[in-house]
Design a protein around this motif. Structure first.
Motif, mmCIF file in Angstrom:
data_model
loop_
_atom_site.group_PDB
_atom_site.id
_atom_site.type_symbol
_atom_site.label_atom_id
_atom_site.label_comp_id
_atom_site.label_asym_id
_atom_site.label_seq_id
_atom_site.Cartn_x
_atom_site.Cartn_y
_atom_site.Cartn_z
ATOM 1 N N ARG A 1 24.068 -10.725 -36.211
ATOM 2 C CA ARG A 1 24.714 -11.490 -37.230
ATOM 3 C C ARG A 1 24.386 -12.656 -37.807
ATOM 4 N N TYR B 1 28.439 -1.577 -41.183
ATOM 5 C CA TYR B 1 29.576 -0.528 -41.837
ATOM 6 C C TYR B 1 29.687 -0.031 -39.645
ATOM 7 N N GLN C 1 18.346 -9.852 -45.258
ATOM 8 C CA GLN C 1 19.464 -9.635 -45.314
ATOM 9 C C GLN C 1 20.264 -8.487 -45.753
ATOM 10 N N THR C 2 21.680 -7.632 -45.060
ATOM 11 C CA THR C 2 22.177 -7.112 -45.693
ATOM 12 C C THR C 2 23.131 -6.976 -44.793
ATOM 13 N N ARG C 3 24.262 -5.628 -44.747
ATOM 14 C CA ARG C 3 25.253 -5.251 -44.291
ATOM 15 C C ARG C 3 25.508 -4.161 -44.077
ATOM 16 N N ILE D 1 32.826 -4.577 -42.454
ATOM 17 C CA ILE D 1 31.875 -4.614 -43.118
ATOM 18 C C ILE D 1 30.900 -6.390 -41.829
ATOM 19 N N THR D 2 29.707 -5.963 -41.268
ATOM 20 C CA THR D 2 29.294 -7.364 -40.887
ATOM 21 C C THR D 2 27.916 -7.689 -41.548
ATOM 22 N N PRO D 3 28.276 -8.788 -41.775
ATOM 23 C CA PRO D 3 26.706 -8.963 -42.404
ATOM 24 C C PRO D 3 25.408 -9.368 -41.685
#
Length: 231
Positions: A190, A16, A12-14, A22-24
Motif C-alpha cells: 500500500r 479490491y 503501480q496498480t490498484r 480500492i487500495t492503491p
C-alpha cells in the motif's frame, strides 16, 4: 530482529478487497533472493546475512566479488545486500522470497528517488518567490539576498540555493503489505515507494511496526471493550 529482501520496483496498480474498497499499491518483485554468506559473532564479530538478487554474467562482475561469491558456492548476481541480525534461520545457497512477509505486515522501503535535474529554489526548497505585481521585475522565482552587507560579509554555509534535485537515498516507513503472490514472488504494498519503475529497492521489516503490530483499535483486548460498550 528484522528480516529483509532485495527487490525491484515494477510499477503501480490498484486492488479490491472483499468489500469492494480500492487500495492503491506498488508492485515489487521481491525474489528470488539467494543467501550468499552467513556471518556470525564468532567468525566475523557480528551476525548478518548476505543476500544476492538478479542473475548476472560472470564477465560483468569484478574478479574480487566473483571470488567472494564462489567461495560460498554461489552464482554471480547483480545486487548484494547485507542484513544484520537476520531473524530467520538460513544457510548459504538457500533461496528466499516474498513469503518472508505476510499480508498485514508493515515494512520500510529504501530506494533512490527520481532525479529531477537542476531546479531553482521554488521547486527545490518551496520558496514563495518574489511578488508578481507592485513593480517587481525579474524576481518572481528567485531567492532574494543571500549574503550580509557588513558582518560577516559572506554567504553562510548551508544556504538553500538552486541545485540538483532528487536522486538521493530515502526510506519510506510503515507501509502495509496488502498481498503476497508466492508463485510470482511479488509483494503488493500500500502506498508509494521511492524510485522509478525498474529501480532496485530494499524491503525490510518495519522498525516502528514489527511483525504482530496492530493499530490500537484493532487489538483483541480493545475490540472486546468496544463490543462490550455497544451492548
Amino acid at each position: 530482529m528484522p528480516v529483509g529482501l532485495l527487490g525491484k520496483k515494477l510499477g503501480q496498480t490498484r486492488v479490491y478487497d472483499s468489500k469492494g474498497v480500492i487500495t492503491p499499491v506498488t508492485i515489487v518483485l521481491a525474489g528470488p533472493n539467494r543467501v550468499l554468506q552467513c556471518k556470525t559473532q564468532q567468525s566475523d564479530g557480528y551476525n548478518a546475512v548476505q543476500l544476492g538478487f538478479g542473475d548476472q554474467k560472470e564477465q560483468r562482475v569484478t574478479k574480487s566479488l566473483l571470488g567472494h561469491i564462489k567461495k560460498f558456492n554461489g552464482a554471480a548476481v547483480k545486487r548484494i545486500r547485507e542484513f544484520r541480525d537476520f531473524s530467520k534461520e538460513v544457510k548459504p545457497g538457500e533461496v528466499i522470497g516474498a513469503t518472508l512477509f505476510a499480508p498485514g505486515d508493515y515494512i520500510d522501503a529504501i530506494g533512490v528517488t527520481k532525479g529531477r535535474g537542476f531546479e531553482g529554489v521554488v521547486a527545490r526548497h518551496g520558496f514563495r518567490g518574489g511578488d508578481s505585481t507592485h513593480g517587481a521585475k525579474g524576481w518572481h522565482r528567485r531567492s532574494g539576498a543571500i549574503g550580509q552587507r557588513l558582518f560577516p560579509g559572506t554567504v553562510m554555509r548551508g544556504m538553500r540555493m538552486p541545485g540538483h534535485l532528487g536522486q538521493v537515498k530515502r526510506t519510506t516507513q510503515n507501509l502495509e503489505i496488502v498481498q503476497v503472490r508466492e508463485a510470482e514472488n511479488l509483494l503488493l504494498i500500500r502506498g508509494a515507494i521511492p524510485g522509478s519503475n525498474g529501480d532496485y529497492v530494499i524491503i525490510r521489516e518495519s522498525k516502528k511496526r514489527p511483525k504482530g503490530w496492530r493499530p490500537h483499535a484493532e487489538r483483541p483486548e480493545n475490540v472486546k471493550k468496544t463490543e462490550a460498550k455497544k451492548k
